[in-house]
Write a protein that holds these residues in place. Structure first.
Motif, PDB file in Angstrom:
ATOM      1  N   MET A   1       0.846  -1.186   0.000  1.00  0.00           N
ATOM      2  CA  MET A   1       0.000   0.000   0.000  1.00  0.00           C
ATOM      3  C   MET A   1       0.887   1.244   0.000  1.00  0.00           C
ATOM      4  SD  MET A   1      -3.071   0.948   2.532  1.00  0.00           S
ATOM      5  CE  MET A   1      -2.721   2.289   3.623  1.00  0.00           C
ATOM      6  N   SER A   2       0.537   2.202  -0.842  1.00  0.00           N
ATOM      7  CA  SER A   2       1.302   3.441  -0.927  1.00  0.00           C
ATOM      8  C   SER A   2       1.175   4.253   0.355  1.00  0.00           C
ATOM      9  CB  SER A   2       0.815   4.280  -2.110  1.00  0.00           C
ATOM     10  OG  SER A   2       1.479   5.511  -2.127  1.00  0.00           O
ATOM     11  N   ARG A   3       2.240   4.866   0.756  1.00  0.00           N
ATOM     12  CA  ARG A   3       2.214   5.771   1.915  1.00  0.00           C
ATOM     13  C   ARG A   3       1.841   7.186   1.492  1.00  0.00           C
ATOM     14  NH1 ARG A   3       7.630   3.087   3.905  1.00  0.00           N
ATOM     15  NH2 ARG A   3       6.748   1.460   5.206  1.00  0.00           N
ATOM     16  N   VAL A   4       1.677   7.392   0.200  1.00  0.00           N
ATOM     17  CA  VAL A   4       1.347   8.709  -0.340  1.00  0.00           C
ATOM     18  C   VAL A   4      -0.141   8.758  -0.670  1.00  0.00           C
ATOM     19  CG1 VAL A   4       1.794  10.302  -2.252  1.00  0.00           C
ATOM     20  CG2 VAL A   4       3.671   8.967  -1.267  1.00  0.00           C
ATOM     21  N   ALA A   5      -0.809   9.800  -0.197  1.00  0.00           N
ATOM     22  CA  ALA A   5      -2.241   9.957  -0.443  1.00  0.00           C
ATOM     23  C   ALA A   5      -2.529  10.661  -1.759  1.00  0.00           C
ATOM     24  CB  ALA A   5      -2.889  10.727   0.703  1.00  0.00           C
ATOM     25  N   GLY A   6      -1.559  11.404  -2.276  1.00  0.00           N
ATOM     26  CA  GLY A   6      -1.757  12.130  -3.527  1.00  0.00           C
ATOM     27  C   GLY A   6      -0.610  13.084  -3.755  1.00  0.00           C
ATOM     28  N   LEU A   7      -0.644  13.770  -4.862  1.00  0.00           N
ATOM     29  CA  LEU A   7       0.388  14.732  -5.209  1.00  0.00           C
ATOM     30  C   LEU A   7      -0.122  16.119  -4.830  1.00  0.00           C
ATOM     31  CD1 LEU A   7       3.149  15.052  -6.567  1.00  0.00           C
ATOM     32  CD2 LEU A   7       1.941  15.344  -8.725  1.00  0.00           C
ATOM     33  N   ALA A   8       0.610  16.844  -3.973  1.00  0.00           N
ATOM     34  CA  ALA A   8       0.167  18.147  -3.497  1.00  0.00           C
ATOM     35  C   ALA A   8       0.678  19.281  -4.379  1.00  0.00           C
ATOM     36  CB  ALA A   8       0.608  18.370  -2.052  1.00  0.00           C
ATOM     37  N   GLU A   9       1.972  19.260  -4.735  1.00  0.00           N
ATOM     38  CA  GLU A   9       2.476  20.350  -5.558  1.00  0.00           C
ATOM     39  C   GLU A   9       3.722  19.953  -6.333  1.00  0.00           C
ATOM     40  OE1 GLU A   9       3.019  23.348  -2.480  1.00  0.00           O
ATOM     41  OE2 GLU A   9       5.133  22.864  -2.323  1.00  0.00           O
ATOM     42  N   ILE A  10       3.893  20.643  -7.453  1.00  0.00           N
ATOM     43  CA  ILE A  10       5.117  20.587  -8.242  1.00  0.00           C
ATOM     44  C   ILE A  10       5.620  22.023  -8.274  1.00  0.00           C
ATOM     45  CG2 ILE A  10       6.105  20.207 -10.530  1.00  0.00           C
ATOM     46  CD1 ILE A  10       3.897  18.099 -10.972  1.00  0.00           C
ATOM     47  N   VAL A  11       6.880  22.226  -7.943  1.00  0.00           N
ATOM     48  CA  VAL A  11       7.457  23.569  -7.875  1.00  0.00           C
ATOM     49  C   VAL A  11       8.431  23.752  -9.033  1.00  0.00           C
ATOM     50  CG1 VAL A  11       8.743  25.204  -6.444  1.00  0.00           C
ATOM     51  CG2 VAL A  11       7.205  23.546  -5.362  1.00  0.00           C
ATOM     52  N   LEU A  12       8.248  24.835  -9.782  1.00  0.00           N
ATOM     53  CA  LEU A  12       9.067  25.114 -10.958  1.00  0.00           C
ATOM     54  C   LEU A  12       9.770  26.458 -10.823  1.00  0.00           C
ATOM     55  CD1 LEU A  12       6.464  24.212 -13.724  1.00  0.00           C
ATOM     56  CD2 LEU A  12       8.340  22.777 -12.907  1.00  0.00           C
ATOM     57  N   TRP A  13      11.058  26.513 -11.189  1.00  0.00           N
ATOM     58  CA  TRP A  13      11.769  27.779 -11.313  1.00  0.00           C
ATOM     59  C   TRP A  13      11.266  28.456 -12.583  1.00  0.00           C
ATOM     60  CZ3 TRP A  13      14.418  29.234  -7.279  1.00  0.00           C
ATOM     61  CH2 TRP A  13      15.186  28.333  -6.542  1.00  0.00           C
ATOM     62  N   VAL A  14      11.062  29.775 -12.544  1.00  0.00           N
ATOM     63  CA  VAL A  14      10.678  30.508 -13.747  1.00  0.00           C
ATOM     64  C   VAL A  14      11.515  31.776 -13.875  1.00  0.00           C
ATOM     65  CG1 VAL A  14       8.323  29.605 -13.734  1.00  0.00           C
ATOM     66  CG2 VAL A  14       8.785  31.794 -12.657  1.00  0.00           C
ATOM     67  N   HIS A  15      11.798  32.164 -15.094  1.00  0.00           N
ATOM     68  CA  HIS A  15      12.554  33.391 -15.358  1.00  0.00           C
ATOM     69  C   HIS A  15      11.633  34.568 -15.630  1.00  0.00           C
ATOM     70  CE1 HIS A  15      15.805  30.507 -15.796  1.00  0.00           C
ATOM     71  NE2 HIS A  15      16.575  31.519 -15.473  1.00  0.00           N
ATOM     72  N   ASP A  16      10.513  34.313 -16.265  1.00  0.00           N
ATOM     73  CA  ASP A  16       9.566  35.367 -16.606  1.00  0.00           C
ATOM     74  C   ASP A  16       8.226  34.979 -15.995  1.00  0.00           C
ATOM     75  OD1 ASP A  16       7.670  37.035 -17.829  1.00  0.00           O
ATOM     76  OD2 ASP A  16       8.746  37.057 -19.748  1.00  0.00           O
TER      77      ASP A  16
END
Length: 134
Positions: A1-16
């Motif tokens: 069984m997965s210990r992860v309930a879901g994906l909360a966020e993906i963080v991206l570097w941005v220039h503009d």
């Protein structure tokens, strides 16, 4: 069984930040949920569960001299994917084409009965769109 309930966020570097906000908010319809004065921009992709939304977070890149769009070989993130409703797939594809963004088709190597296409965000990150086949 997965210990992860879901994906909360993906963080991206941005220039503009303005270009990134247009791409994710106007292109995908993500909702800006962070206060305007916060330099990091939190975008809700879906409501999620237990009060924790699924988010893309855009963070100003500290190195302004970094060349972009990034070359694929130099990417840290290979790609991320959004799951969309079947009826939204064609509309999104047409939107990006109208914006002059290259739309690349693909076939998912594992999921059967889905359609996929790929676009690059303003910083060169690849974004996949996956929808059930109609």
């Amino acid at each position: 069984m997965s210990r992860v309930a879901g994906l909360a966020e993906i963080v991206l570097w941005v220039h503009d930040m303005d270009a990134a906000l247009r791409f994710y908010c106007d292109g995908f319809g993500l909702e800006l949920i962070s206060p305007a004065e916060l330099p990091n921009k939190f975008l809700r992709a879906a409501h999620g569960a237990s009060g924790v939304p699924e988010m893309i977070v855009l963070v100003p890149h500290p190195d302004r001299a970094f060349e972009f769009p990034r070359e694929k070989a130099k990417r840290v993130l290979h790609h991320m994917a959004f799951r969309v409703h079947a009826e939204m797939y064609d509309e999104l594809q047409l939107h990006f084409m109208a914006e002059g963004i290259e739309v690349r088709s693909g076939a998912h190597p594992v999921l059967k009965g889905v359609r996929t296409f790929y676009v690059d965000d303003p910083d060169g990150n690849e974004v996949e769109v996956i929808a059930p086949a109609q």
